[in-house]
Each structure stands twice: as structure tokens, then as C-alpha cells.
Design a protein around this motif. Structure first.
Motif, mmCIF file in Angstrom:
data_model
loop_
_atom_site.group_PDB
_atom_site.id
_atom_site.type_symbol
_atom_site.label_atom_id
_atom_site.label_comp_id
_atom_site.label_asym_id
_atom_site.label_seq_id
_atom_site.Cartn_x
_atom_site.Cartn_y
_atom_site.Cartn_z
ATOM 1 N N ILE A 108 -2.495 17.200 -4.474
ATOM 2 C CA ILE A 108 -1.476 16.276 -4.979
ATOM 3 C C ILE A 108 -0.642 15.715 -3.825
ATOM 4 C CG2 ILE A 108 0.671 16.166 -6.310
ATOM 5 C CD1 ILE A 108 -0.649 18.070 -8.326
ATOM 6 N N THR A 109 -0.239 16.573 -2.911
ATOM 7 C CA THR A 109 0.554 16.130 -1.764
ATOM 8 C C THR A 109 -0.231 15.157 -0.888
ATOM 9 O OG1 THR A 109 1.695 18.250 -1.796
ATOM 10 C CG2 THR A 109 1.932 16.926 0.195
ATOM 11 N N THR A 110 -1.515 15.437 -0.683
ATOM 12 C CA THR A 110 -2.358 14.547 0.111
ATOM 13 C C THR A 110 -2.483 13.191 -0.564
ATOM 14 O OG1 THR A 110 -3.596 16.442 0.948
ATOM 15 C CG2 THR A 110 -4.636 14.289 1.144
ATOM 16 N N ALA A 111 -2.693 13.178 -1.874
ATOM 17 C CA ALA A 111 -2.794 11.919 -2.613
ATOM 18 C C ALA A 111 -1.487 11.131 -2.520
ATOM 19 C CB ALA A 111 -3.150 12.196 -4.066
ATOM 20 N N MET A 112 -0.351 11.821 -2.611
ATOM 21 C CA MET A 112 0.944 11.144 -2.499
ATOM 22 C C MET A 112 1.111 10.511 -1.124
ATOM 23 S SD MET A 112 3.304 13.890 -4.578
ATOM 24 C CE MET A 112 4.777 13.398 -3.755
ATOM 25 N N VAL A 113 0.654 11.195 -0.099
ATOM 26 C CA VAL A 113 0.749 10.642 1.254
ATOM 27 C C VAL A 113 -0.092 9.367 1.364
ATOM 28 C CG1 VAL A 113 0.135 11.030 3.672
ATOM 29 C CG2 VAL A 113 1.334 12.805 2.396
ATOM 30 N N VAL A 128 -0.985 7.334 -1.057
ATOM 31 C CA VAL A 128 -0.349 6.277 -1.847
ATOM 32 C C VAL A 128 0.825 5.679 -1.073
ATOM 33 C CG1 VAL A 128 1.033 5.853 -3.925
ATOM 34 C CG2 VAL A 128 -1.101 7.132 -4.082
ATOM 35 N N MET A 129 1.642 6.522 -0.455
ATOM 36 C CA MET A 129 2.785 6.008 0.299
ATOM 37 C C MET A 129 2.340 5.187 1.511
ATOM 38 S SD MET A 129 5.371 6.681 -1.430
ATOM 39 C CE MET A 129 6.604 6.157 -0.277
ATOM 40 N N VAL A 130 1.240 5.585 2.145
ATOM 41 C CA VAL A 130 0.716 4.818 3.286
ATOM 42 C C VAL A 130 0.277 3.442 2.822
ATOM 43 C CG1 VAL A 130 -1.214 4.682 4.909
ATOM 44 C CG2 VAL A 130 0.109 6.786 4.720
ATOM 45 N N VAL A 131 -0.418 3.376 1.681
ATOM 46 C CA VAL A 131 -0.867 2.084 1.148
ATOM 47 C C VAL A 131 0.335 1.216 0.791
ATOM 48 C CG1 VAL A 131 -2.046 0.980 -0.795
ATOM 49 C CG2 VAL A 131 -3.113 2.915 0.374
ATOM 50 N N LEU A 132 1.334 1.805 0.115
ATOM 51 C CA LEU A 132 2.523 1.035 -0.246
ATOM 52 C C LEU A 132 3.274 0.529 0.983
ATOM 53 C CD1 LEU A 132 3.895 3.111 -3.266
ATOM 54 C CD2 LEU A 132 2.727 0.899 -3.323
ATOM 55 N N ALA A 133 3.422 1.366 1.983
ATOM 56 C CA ALA A 133 4.106 0.945 3.212
ATOM 57 C C ALA A 133 3.316 -0.154 3.910
ATOM 58 C CB ALA A 133 4.306 2.133 4.147
ATOM 59 N N SER A 134 1.995 -0.036 3.920
ATOM 60 C CA SER A 134 1.154 -1.059 4.550
ATOM 61 C C SER A 134 1.308 -2.395 3.834
ATOM 62 C CB SER A 134 -0.312 -0.641 4.529
ATOM 63 O OG SER A 134 -0.501 0.538 5.249
ATOM 64 N N LEU A 135 1.302 -2.353 2.498
ATOM 65 C CA LEU A 135 1.480 -3.599 1.731
ATOM 66 C C LEU A 135 2.859 -4.201 1.968
ATOM 67 C CD1 LEU A 135 -0.227 -2.598 -1.626
ATOM 68 C CD2 LEU A 135 -1.087 -4.191 0.108
ATOM 69 N N PHE A 136 3.877 -3.358 2.010
ATOM 70 C CA PHE A 136 5.225 -3.859 2.268
ATOM 71 C C PHE A 136 5.295 -4.581 3.613
ATOM 72 C CE2 PHE A 136 9.248 -3.162 4.484
ATOM 73 C CZ PHE A 136 10.099 -3.892 3.668
ATOM 74 N N PHE A 137 4.763 -3.943 4.666
ATOM 75 C CA PHE A 137 4.835 -4.551 5.989
ATOM 76 C C PHE A 137 3.940 -5.780 6.096
ATOM 77 C CE2 PHE A 137 6.554 -0.341 7.175
ATOM 78 C CZ PHE A 137 7.773 -0.793 7.685
ATOM 79 N N LEU A 138 2.841 -5.819 5.367
ATOM 80 C CA LEU A 138 1.996 -7.009 5.335
ATOM 81 C C LEU A 138 2.764 -8.180 4.728
ATOM 82 C CD1 LEU A 138 -0.777 -8.441 5.627
ATOM 83 C CD2 LEU A 138 -1.233 -7.683 3.282
ATOM 84 N N VAL A 139 3.405 -7.949 3.593
ATOM 85 C CA VAL A 139 4.180 -9.008 2.929
ATOM 86 C C VAL A 139 5.358 -9.426 3.797
ATOM 87 C CG1 VAL A 139 5.641 -9.508 0.925
ATOM 88 C CG2 VAL A 139 3.439 -8.356 0.610
ATOM 89 N N ALA A 140 6.074 -8.466 4.365
ATOM 90 C CA ALA A 140 7.218 -8.795 5.222
ATOM 91 C C ALA A 140 6.766 -9.610 6.431
ATOM 92 C CB ALA A 140 7.918 -7.513 5.677
ATOM 93 N N ASP A 141 5.634 -9.251 7.020
ATOM 94 C CA ASP A 141 5.114 -9.977 8.167
ATOM 95 C C ASP A 141 4.725 -11.409 7.777
ATOM 96 O OD1 ASP A 141 4.145 -10.168 10.924
ATOM 97 O OD2 ASP A 141 2.149 -10.234 9.995
ATOM 98 N N GLN A 142 4.093 -11.574 6.632
ATOM 99 C CA GLN A 142 3.698 -12.914 6.185
ATOM 100 C C GLN A 142 4.923 -13.785 5.917
ATOM 101 O OE1 GLN A 142 0.581 -14.174 6.105
ATOM 102 N NE2 GLN A 142 -0.024 -12.232 7.018
ATOM 103 N N ILE A 143 5.945 -13.217 5.294
ATOM 104 C CA ILE A 143 7.169 -13.977 5.019
ATOM 105 C C ILE A 143 7.857 -14.379 6.317
ATOM 106 C CG2 ILE A 143 9.510 -13.791 4.061
ATOM 107 C CD1 ILE A 143 8.261 -12.068 1.806
ATOM 108 N N LEU A 144 8.015 -13.436 7.236
ATOM 109 C CA LEU A 144 8.656 -13.766 8.519
ATOM 110 C C LEU A 144 7.847 -14.793 9.295
ATOM 111 C CD1 LEU A 144 9.913 -10.251 9.653
ATOM 112 C CD2 LEU A 144 11.299 -12.206 8.930
#
Length: 65
Positions: A30-35, A37-53
């Protein structure tokens, strides 16, 4: 600092290792899966932030022409 012989040292290590509360296989999965998921979410966030900037900076540079 007092010196201990190797046998005594390893006995102390075994004693301390027994005190550790090791996670179950389920908790580890469960902990590994959460990690992941958080990596994917952080990657998507930074991808969107980079595209907007990138878009905003491109628009600002177009104003200067």
C-alpha cells in the motif's frame, strides 16, 4: 568509549532488530502504491505548471516584438 568484541556487538544488533516493528507485506504494498501515485501526481502538476509558464513567457516575449 568502551570497546566491545564482535560477538557482543552482533548480539546487541540482534536484540535491537527484534525490537523493530516491521511492516506487513500488505502495508508495504500500500505504501509503495501511494508513493507511485504521488510521483505521478507531482509529475502531472509540474508538467502543467511548466506548460503554463512556457505559454505566459512566450506571450510576454511576443509583446516585445
Amino acid at each position: 568509549m568502551a570497546k566491545t568484541n564482535p560477538v557482543e556487538f552482533f548480539q546487541q544488533v540482534r536484540t535491537e532488530a527484534r525490537k523493530v516493528s516491521w511492516p506487513t507485506r500488505r502495508e508495504t504494498l500500500i505504501t509503495t502504491a501511494m508513493v507511485f501515485v504521488m510521483v505521478v501526481l507531482a509529475s502531472l502538476f509540474f508538467l502543467v505548471a511548466d506548460q503554463i509558464l512556457s505559454f505566459v513567457i512566450g506571450q510576454l516575449l511576443q509583446i516585445g516584438r
